[in-house]
Design a protein around this motif. Sequence first.
Motif, short mmCIF file in Angstrom:
data_model
loop_
_atom_site.label_atom_id
_atom_site.label_comp_id
_atom_site.label_asym_id
_atom_site.label_seq_id
_atom_site.Cartn_x
_atom_site.Cartn_y
_atom_site.Cartn_z
N UNK A 1 -5.66 -2.52 -6.38
CA UNK A 1 -4.28 -2.18 -6.31
C UNK A 1 -4.13 -1.42 -7.60
N UNK A 2 -3.12 -0.45 -7.48
CA UNK A 2 -2.82 0.41 -8.52
C UNK A 2 -1.37 0.83 -8.69
N UNK A 3 -1.09 1.62 -9.66
CA UNK A 3 0.53 1.95 -9.81
C UNK A 3 0.85 3.31 -9.40
N UNK A 4 1.84 3.50 -9.07
CA UNK A 4 2.35 4.57 -8.42
C UNK A 4 3.68 4.93 -9.11
N UNK A 5 3.62 5.97 -9.79
CA UNK A 5 5.23 6.43 -10.49
C UNK A 5 5.98 7.16 -9.41
N UNK A 7 10.26 8.32 -8.74
CA UNK A 7 11.51 8.60 -9.38
C UNK A 7 12.36 7.77 -9.56
N UNK A 8 13.40 7.38 -10.26
CA UNK A 8 14.59 6.11 -10.48
C UNK A 8 15.19 6.24 -9.05
N UNK A 9 15.47 7.77 -8.75
CA UNK A 9 16.05 7.76 -7.44
C UNK A 9 15.58 6.82 -6.06
N UNK A 10 14.38 7.33 -6.07
CA UNK A 10 13.56 6.66 -4.99
C UNK A 10 13.36 5.04 -5.11
N UNK A 11 13.19 4.74 -6.32
CA UNK A 11 13.15 3.20 -6.59
C UNK A 11 14.43 2.68 -6.26
N UNK A 12 15.45 3.38 -6.55
CA UNK A 12 16.89 2.67 -6.12
C UNK A 12 17.00 2.70 -4.68
N UNK A 13 16.63 3.48 -3.83
CA UNK A 13 16.42 3.56 -2.36
C UNK A 13 15.55 2.46 -2.08
N UNK A 14 14.65 2.32 -2.53
CA UNK A 14 13.53 1.22 -2.26
C UNK A 14 14.32 -0.03 -2.37
N UNK A 15 14.70 -0.29 -3.51
CA UNK A 15 15.52 -1.36 -3.74
C UNK A 15 16.58 -1.88 -2.83
N UNK A 16 17.44 -0.77 -2.54
CA UNK A 16 18.62 -1.29 -1.38
C UNK A 16 17.98 -1.35 -0.11
N UNK A 17 16.77 -0.56 0.53
CA UNK A 17 16.12 -0.86 1.59
C UNK A 17 15.56 -2.30 1.72
N UNK A 18 14.93 -2.57 0.55
CA UNK A 18 14.22 -3.78 0.58
C UNK A 18 15.34 -5.20 0.70
N UNK A 19 16.30 -5.01 -0.04
CA UNK A 19 17.62 -5.99 0.15
C UNK A 19 17.97 -5.92 1.63
N UNK A 20 17.86 -4.91 2.32
CA UNK A 20 18.67 -4.86 3.74
C UNK A 20 17.48 -5.23 4.50
N UNK A 29 8.06 -0.35 0.25
CA UNK A 29 7.30 0.56 -0.46
C UNK A 29 6.12 0.93 0.56
N UNK A 30 5.10 -0.11 0.75
CA UNK A 30 4.15 -0.32 1.50
C UNK A 30 4.45 -0.07 2.84
N UNK A 31 5.60 -0.31 3.37
CA UNK A 31 5.90 -0.13 4.70
C UNK A 31 6.29 1.45 4.94
N UNK A 32 6.73 1.97 4.13
CA UNK A 32 7.24 3.35 3.86
C UNK A 32 5.97 4.28 4.14
N UNK A 33 4.91 3.92 3.25
CA UNK A 33 3.81 4.54 3.08
C UNK A 33 3.22 4.47 4.30
N UNK A 34 2.90 3.29 4.97
CA UNK A 34 2.20 3.27 6.42
C UNK A 34 2.80 4.08 7.41
N UNK A 35 4.13 4.00 7.37
CA UNK A 35 4.98 4.82 8.62
C UNK A 35 4.58 6.31 8.20
#
Length: 66
Positions: A1-5, A7-20, A29-35
Amino acid sequence: MGIVKITDQLHEQLRLASATMDRSINAQAEFWIKVGLLAELNPTLSYNDLINKLLLDKPELIRGRS
């Protein structure tokens, strides 16, 4: 496992999508990376085809063969 940096904007989009989608932020994030990886390796497949292949766990897609 690693750390991926990201943007704050992408993190917010991830947060909203993950809640939905009822996923953790990391799982979303893993799902989006795989797709995204599958889409780049298989540019002729539609999103629905990619999701179907992902759900069926087709490892040959990662190697770029549909």
